[in-house]
Design an enzyme around this catalytic site. Structure first.
Site, short mmCIF file in Angstrom:
data_model
loop_
_atom_site.label_atom_id
_atom_site.label_comp_id
_atom_site.label_asym_id
_atom_site.label_seq_id
_atom_site.Cartn_x
_atom_site.Cartn_y
_atom_site.Cartn_z
N ASP A 1 0.74 -0.88 -0.15
CA ASP A 1 0.22 0.09 -0.04
C ASP A 1 0.74 1.45 0.14
OD1 ASP A 1 -2.56 -0.95 -0.14
OD2 ASP A 1 -3.09 -0.62 2.02
N ASP B 1 1.00 3.97 -2.89
CA ASP B 1 0.49 5.52 -2.55
C ASP B 1 1.55 6.47 -3.04
OD1 ASP B 1 -2.02 4.76 -1.81
OD2 ASP B 1 -1.61 5.02 0.40
N SER C 1 -20.75 21.91 -28.45
CA SER C 1 -19.59 22.76 -27.94
C SER C 1 -20.21 24.22 -28.25
CB SER C 1 -18.16 22.48 -28.21
OG SER C 1 -17.96 21.87 -29.39
N GLU D 1 -23.56 34.98 -18.98
CA GLU D 1 -23.51 34.05 -17.75
C GLU D 1 -21.82 33.78 -17.99
OE1 GLU D 1 -26.43 31.68 -19.20
OE2 GLU D 1 -25.17 29.77 -18.74
N LYS E 1 -18.58 31.45 -17.97
CA LYS E 1 -18.50 30.34 -18.73
C LYS E 1 -17.57 29.35 -17.73
CE LYS E 1 -16.59 27.99 -22.83
NZ LYS E 1 -15.67 27.04 -22.12
N ARG F 1 -19.83 14.21 -21.11
CA ARG F 1 -19.90 14.64 -22.62
C ARG F 1 -19.33 13.56 -23.51
NH1 ARG F 1 -17.22 17.58 -26.25
NH2 ARG F 1 -18.55 18.73 -27.76
N CYS G 1 8.17 9.85 -45.51
CA CYS G 1 8.54 10.38 -44.35
C CYS G 1 7.83 9.80 -43.16
CB CYS G 1 8.40 11.88 -44.40
SG CYS G 1 8.52 12.69 -43.04
S1 IVH Z 1 -23.97 26.35 -22.68
C1 IVH Z 1 -25.66 24.08 -26.60
N1 IVH Z 1 -23.07 27.31 -20.75
O1 IVH Z 1 -18.41 25.27 -22.41
C2 IVH Z 1 -24.61 24.87 -25.62
N2 IVH Z 1 -21.57 25.86 -21.75
O2 IVH Z 1 -17.16 25.32 -24.83
C3 IVH Z 1 -24.30 24.07 -24.24
N3 IVH Z 1 -19.51 25.72 -20.40
O3 IVH Z 1 -19.51 22.05 -23.37
C4 IVH Z 1 -23.25 24.67 -23.45
N4 IVH Z 1 -20.09 27.11 -19.01
O4 IVH Z 1 -18.95 22.31 -21.04
C5 IVH Z 1 -22.89 26.63 -21.70
N5 IVH Z 1 -22.60 28.65 -18.69
C6 IVH Z 1 -22.32 27.81 -19.75
C7 IVH Z 1 -21.12 27.22 -19.89
C8 IVH Z 1 -20.82 26.16 -20.53
C9 IVH Z 1 -19.16 26.22 -19.34
C10 IVH Z 1 -19.08 24.69 -21.13
C11 IVH Z 1 -19.83 23.34 -21.39
C12 IVH Z 1 -19.53 23.26 -22.84
C13 IVH Z 1 -18.40 24.03 -23.21
C14 IVH Z 1 -18.19 24.59 -24.64
#
Ligand code: IVH
Length: 775
Positions: free
Chosen positions: A71, A75, A120, A154, A156, A177, A478
C-alpha cells in the site's frame, strides 16, 4: 473507503518482490531528484515507468486478486506520478493511472448515447466578434435593427460538462460529454455530489435532461492538494475531472465537487419560453444556477456584462474562462439551430489569455501529417494560468523572423534561441509566444536558421507560393508524416479505436513483426497476427485479453460513420465540420468518391489557372509593372479549352456545398488525383463497411434528397434560415443551378438563375409554394 491498496504492508510472493524492487528503485531515484529541475525527457521516462508500475499493480489487485506491491509504495508511486504530471502537464497521459487527465480506463464506465448531442460553443475573443455574432443572428432571423433581440450572459465555468437525466423527477442517469454523441455513465459518482438533486421538487416534465458544469472551488482545490491524499492536481478543472471519473464512487464522495446547471437536452415539455425563464425554472426545481446570469438587450449590454464578470473573476472563488451569450427567445433558438458541432444561438466570449515571461532554450522542428514543418519552442518551465508550460508553438518561419505572410513586420526583432519570451495560453489552446524582450539580450542569443530539408527523412522541405509553411516533400516515405497521419486516423473524431491510441500506433509503426504503416494495416492486423508465429498476446505489455480486445475494437470500427471516415483520411482543410458537410451532402462513400474523382479535371484546371495568375503577378511585380488585365482566374479559364460537362458539374456541386469552397475542393481533388494516396484510400475502404450518412428525420418531408437552390429575395425568412430548414428536412442546398437542381425557389428579383432553371427545365416555385411544400 477502501484504499485501492496492494494488500497489507508487504506482499509475499517472489514475483511480487521483483516488481516491488522496480517500484522501490524508481521511487529512490525520484527521492534523490528535484522534480522541477528534471529535463522533459527524463520526466517522460519516470512518468512511463510509474504508469506501468501502477497499471500492473491495479490489474494485479483488481483483476487477479494478487497484490504485487505494498500500500505504502502504491501511494508513494501514485503521488510521485501526480507530481510529475502536475509539473509536466503536456506529458500526462490521457489514460494515466492518476485518472486526473481524461478518463479512467473507459471500459470501466458504461457508455451512454446522449438522447440529444452535447454541443460545444463557438468562441469570440474581441468585442467586434460579439457585435458580429449579434448581427449574424439578426440577419439569420431576418430581424430589422429595431426588432427586439435579447441575450443572456453568464460565466463560462471551467469544469467539465455533465448531462443529468431525470424521469418523473428522479435522477436516473448521469453522463459525461464524451465525444458529444457518446459519453461515460457516471451515475453513481454524480449521486454523491450535493448540488445534484436526486429528486426534483415541484412540477417537472416527465423527461428532463439537465446539463451543466461540474467544478471545484479554489479553496477546495487548495485543500485537496495540501491534504494527505496521494494526489496533486495541476488545476481545479483536472481535479474535478479526476474526481468525477473515479471507479470507486466513494472517492468521488470524498471530493468537494459542485455543479451549476445552465442548459438542457431532451425534455418532454418545454421548461419555459425564454432562456432566462428556463434557468429560473431550473433554480426553482432544485439546481444551483449562476448568480451572474443576466438578460442583455444588445451587444453593448453583453460586452458591459462581460467586463463586469471579468472584473470579478479573481474573487469568484472558482475558475471561469469567459462569458457565454445565448439568444433568450427559445423559439428563435429553435429556428437558429446548430452547425456541425455548435449552436448558432450561443457564443463563448473568452477572457484574454494569461501570460508569463521565460527563457527560450531551443527550437525543435516537428513534422506534421501534411508535412508541415512546425517550429516548437523549448522553454524554461513557467506557470501560465495555473499550468506549467515548457513548450510553445512558434507557428512558422515568418513568425520567428518577425514578419507576416506579406513580409510586413509584426515585431521589432526576430526570435532567437536564448531570448526572454512572453508565453500566453488561452483556454485549452496550445501555448504561444507573443513577444520578445530585446532589452534582456546579452548578445549570446542565436538567430534561428529554418531548415530547408526535413529533419525526419531528409527530403527537401519547400515552401509553395502563397503557403505560410514549409512542407516536407517526402510524403509517406517520411516516417513523421506517416505516423502523424496514423495518429490522426485513430484520434477521437476519427476512428477512435479503443486500445489503439497515439502511443500504440507509434509502436506498431516501428514494429517489424506486426507493423502498422498505413491505415489499411490496422484492419489486417488480426489476420496477420493469426498467421504470425510470435503472437501479439505473448508480447511484453500484452496479454490474451488486451490483444483480443484490440482486435475486437478494430473489428467493430469497420462499420464506420461516413463523416468519420472522410475526416480520418487527414486531407488538408478537411476537418470534422467539413467532413460532416461532405458526408451529409453525398450520403455514401461511393457517391462521394465518384463525385470527387469526376471533379478532378475541373479542379486541376482551376489550380493551374490560379498558378498562372500568381506567376503573372509575381513577374509583373519583379519587373515593376502592373499585372496584365487578363491575369485573373476567370480570364485564364475562359481561354482554356472546354472541359467535359460532367467534370464541371461535379466540381461546381462540390464548391457549392455550404461551408465548402475552392480551397477544400482543390485539396480533396489533389489528394484523390495522387495515385499512391488514392490506392491507399481504396485499399482501406475495401476493408471497411462505411455507414451511409445519417439523414435527418425526414418522415413526411416532400423535399428529402432533393437539391434546392434559393434565389431572389425571400420575404418570410432569410436565406440562411431557409437553407437550414431545407437541410433539416433532408434536402441539399446548392448555390447555383445545374442539371442536378430539382427545385429553384425564386423570390422577387430572381435573375440569371431563374433563366438558367427555365433553360434546363428545372421546376421553379415561389416562396409561398415552397412554404406549403415543406409544411
Ligand atoms: S452552454 C449548446 N453555458 O463550455 C450549448 N456551456 O466550450 C451548451 N460551459 O461543453 C453549452 N459554462 O462544458 C454553456 N454557462 C455555460 C457554460 C458552458 C461552461 C462549457 C460546457 C461546454 C463548453 C463549450
Amino acid at each position: 473507503m477502501s484504499k485501492p491498496g496492494r494488500g497489507g504492508s508487504d506482499s509475499g510472493d517472489a514475483g511480487a518482490q521483483d516488481r516491488g524492487t522496480d517500484v522501490q528503485a524508481v521511487l529512490a531515484a525520484l527521492d534523490a531528484t528535484d522534480t522541477a529541475a528534471l529535463a522533459e525527457a527524463e520526466a517522460g521516462d519516470y512518468i512511463a515507468q510509474l504508469s506501468e508500475i501502477l497499471t500492473r499493480a491495479d490489474l494485479a489487485y483488481h483483476r487477479d486478486d494478487a497484490p504485487v506491491i505494498s500500500d505504502a509504495d502504491y501511494d508513494r508511486a501514485k503521488r510521485r506520478l501526480a507530481e510529475l504530471e502536475a509539473a509536466f502537464p503536456a506529458l500526462a497521459r490521457p489514460d494515466s493511472p492518476t485518472g486526473q487527465v481524461g478518463a479512467a480506463p473507459s471500459e470501466a464506465f458504461g457508455k451512454v448515447t446522449h438522447a440529444q448531442r452535447m454541443m460545444s460553443l463557438g468562441n469570440a475573443f474581441s468585442d467586434e466578434e460579439v457585435t458580429d455574432f449579434v448581427g449574424r443572428v439578426r440577419s439569420f432571423l431576418g430581424l430589422g435593427a429595431e426588432a427586439e433581440l435579447d441575450f443572456t450572459a453568464e460565466p463560462k465555468i471551467d469544469g467539465l460538462s455533465l448531462s443529468l437525466r431525470y424521469e418523473n423527477g428522479v435522477l436516473v442517469q448521469a453522463a459525461t460529454r464524451g465525444d458529444g454523441t457518446v459519453g461515460e455513465n457516471v451515475t453513481a459518482n454524480a449521486r454523491t455530489i450535493s448540488d445534484i438533486p436526486q429528486e426534483l421538487s415541484g412540477d417537472v416534465p416527465e423527461i428532463l435532461e439537465v446539463r451543466g458544469e461540474v467544478y471545484m472551488s479554489h479553496a477546495d482545490f487548495a485543500a485537496l492538494n495540501a491534504g494527505d491524499g496521494a494526489r496533486v492536481f495541476a488545476n481545479p478543472r483536472n481535479a474535478a475531472a479526476g474526481s468525477l471519473r473515479q471507479l470507486d464512487a466513494e472517492v468521488t464522495r470524498s471530493r468537494p465537487l459542485r455543479f451549476f446547471a445552465y442548459s438542457w437536452g431532451e425534455v418532454s415539455a418545454p421548461l419555459a419560453e425564454t432562456q432566462i425563464g428556463a434557468v429560473k425554472r431550473l433554480a426553482s426545481i432544485g439546481f444551483q444556477t449562476n448568480p451572474l446570469t443576466r438578460l442583455c438587450h444588445n451587444a453593448k449590454d453583453m460586452i458591459a456584462h462581460w467586463a463586469l464578470i471579468e472584473a470579478q473573476r479573481a474573487s469568484l472563488g472558482y475558475d471561469i474562462d469567459g462569458v457565454v451569450y445565448k439568444v433568450n427567445n427559445l423559439g428563435y433558438q429553435a429556428r437558429l439551430g446548430f452547425r456541425a458541432t455548435t449552436p448558432r444561438w450561443a457564443l463563448a466570449h473568452k477572457f484574454p489569455a494569461e501570460t508569463a515571461w521565460t527563457r527560450l532554450n531551443g527550437i525543435d522542428i516537428q513534422v506534421g501529417r501534411t508535412g508541415a514543418l512546425s517550429p516548437v519552442a523549448r522553454l524554461d518551465p513557467v506557470t501560465v494560468g495555473g499550468v506549467t508550460v515548457s513548450n510553445a508553438t512558434l507557428h512558422n518561419e515568418d513568425y520567428i523572423a518577425g514578419v507576416n505572410s506579406n513580409g510586413e513586420k509584426i515585431r521589432d526583432t526576430d526570435i532567437r534561441v536564448g531570448d526572454w519570451v512572453k508565453v500566453y495560453r488561452a483556454g485549452d489552446v496550445i501555448p504561444k509566444i507573443s513577444d520578445v524582450d530585446e532589452a534582456k539580450r546579452s548578445g549570446a542569443e542565436q538567430p534561428f536558421a529554418f531548415p530547408e530539408t526535413c529533419p525526419e527523412c531528409g527530403s527537401a522541405a519547400i515552401r509553395e507560393p502563397g503557403d505560410a509553411v514549409r512542407r516536407c516533400t517526402g510524403g509517406l516515405i517520411c516516417p513523421a508524416q506517416a505516423i502523424e497521419k496514423l495518429k490522426h486516423f485513430v484520434s477521437r473524431g476519427a476512428f477512435d479505436i479503443e486500445g489503439l491510441g497515439a502511443k500504440q500506433v507509434e509502436a506498431f509503426y516501428h514494429d517489424d513483426t506486426l507493423p502498422i504503416r498505413s491505415p489499411a494495416d490496422i484492419f489486417t492486423l488480426k489476420a496477420r497476427d493469426d498467421a504470425n508465429i510470435p503472437k501479439l498476446k505473448n508480447r511484453d505489455g500484452w496479454g490474451e485479453t488486451s490483444a483480443s480486445n484490440l482486435f475486437e475494437a478494430i473489428g467493430a470500427r469497420r462499420h464506420i460513420p461516413l463523416a468519420r471516415l472522410i475526416y480520418a483520411l487527414g486531407i488538408r482543410h478537411v476537418g470534422e465540420v467539413v467532413a460532416a458537410d461532405l458526408a451529409r451532402y453525398y450520403g455514401n462513400w461511393a457517391s462521394f468518391a465518384a463525385e470527387v474523382d469526376a471533379a478532378i479535371p475541373a479542379a486541376e484546371r482551376h489550380m493551374e489557372a490560379d498558378e498562372a495568375v500568381l506567376h503573372e503577378r509575381a513577374a509583373a511585380a519583379s519587373e515593376g509593372r502592373r499585372a496584365r488585365v487578363s491575369a485573373t482566374r476567370d480570364a485564364v479559364l475562359a481561354r482554356a479549352p472546354a472541359l467535359p460537362g460532367e467534370a464541371v458539374a461535379a466540381y461546381e456541386s462540390l464548391i457549392n456545398i455550404d461551408g465548402i469552397g475552392a480551397v477544400v475542393a482543390q485539396s480533396l481533388c489533389a489528394t484523390f488525383a495522387q495515385a499512391r494516396e488514392r490506392e491507399m484510400i481504396e485499399t482501406l475502404v475495401a476493408l471497411l463497411d462505411p455507414q451511409d450518412a445519417e439523414q435527418p428525420d425526414t418522415e413526411g418531408s416532400a423535399v428529402a434528397g432533393k437539391t434546392i437552390v434559393f434565389t431572389g429575395t425571400l420575404e418570410k425568412m432569410t436565406r440562411a434560415e431557409a437553407k437550414a430548414r431545407a437541410e433539416a428536412l433532408g434536402a441539399k442546398v446548392a448555390g447555383s443551378v445545374s442539371s442536378k437542381t430539382d427545385i429553384l425557389v425564386a423570390g422577387p428579383g430572381a435573375g440569371s438563375k431563374a433563366r438558367k432553371a427555365a433553360d434546363l427545365g428545372v421546376e421553379v416555385i415561389d416562396e409561398d409554394a415552397w412554404l406549403s411544400l415543406i409544411g
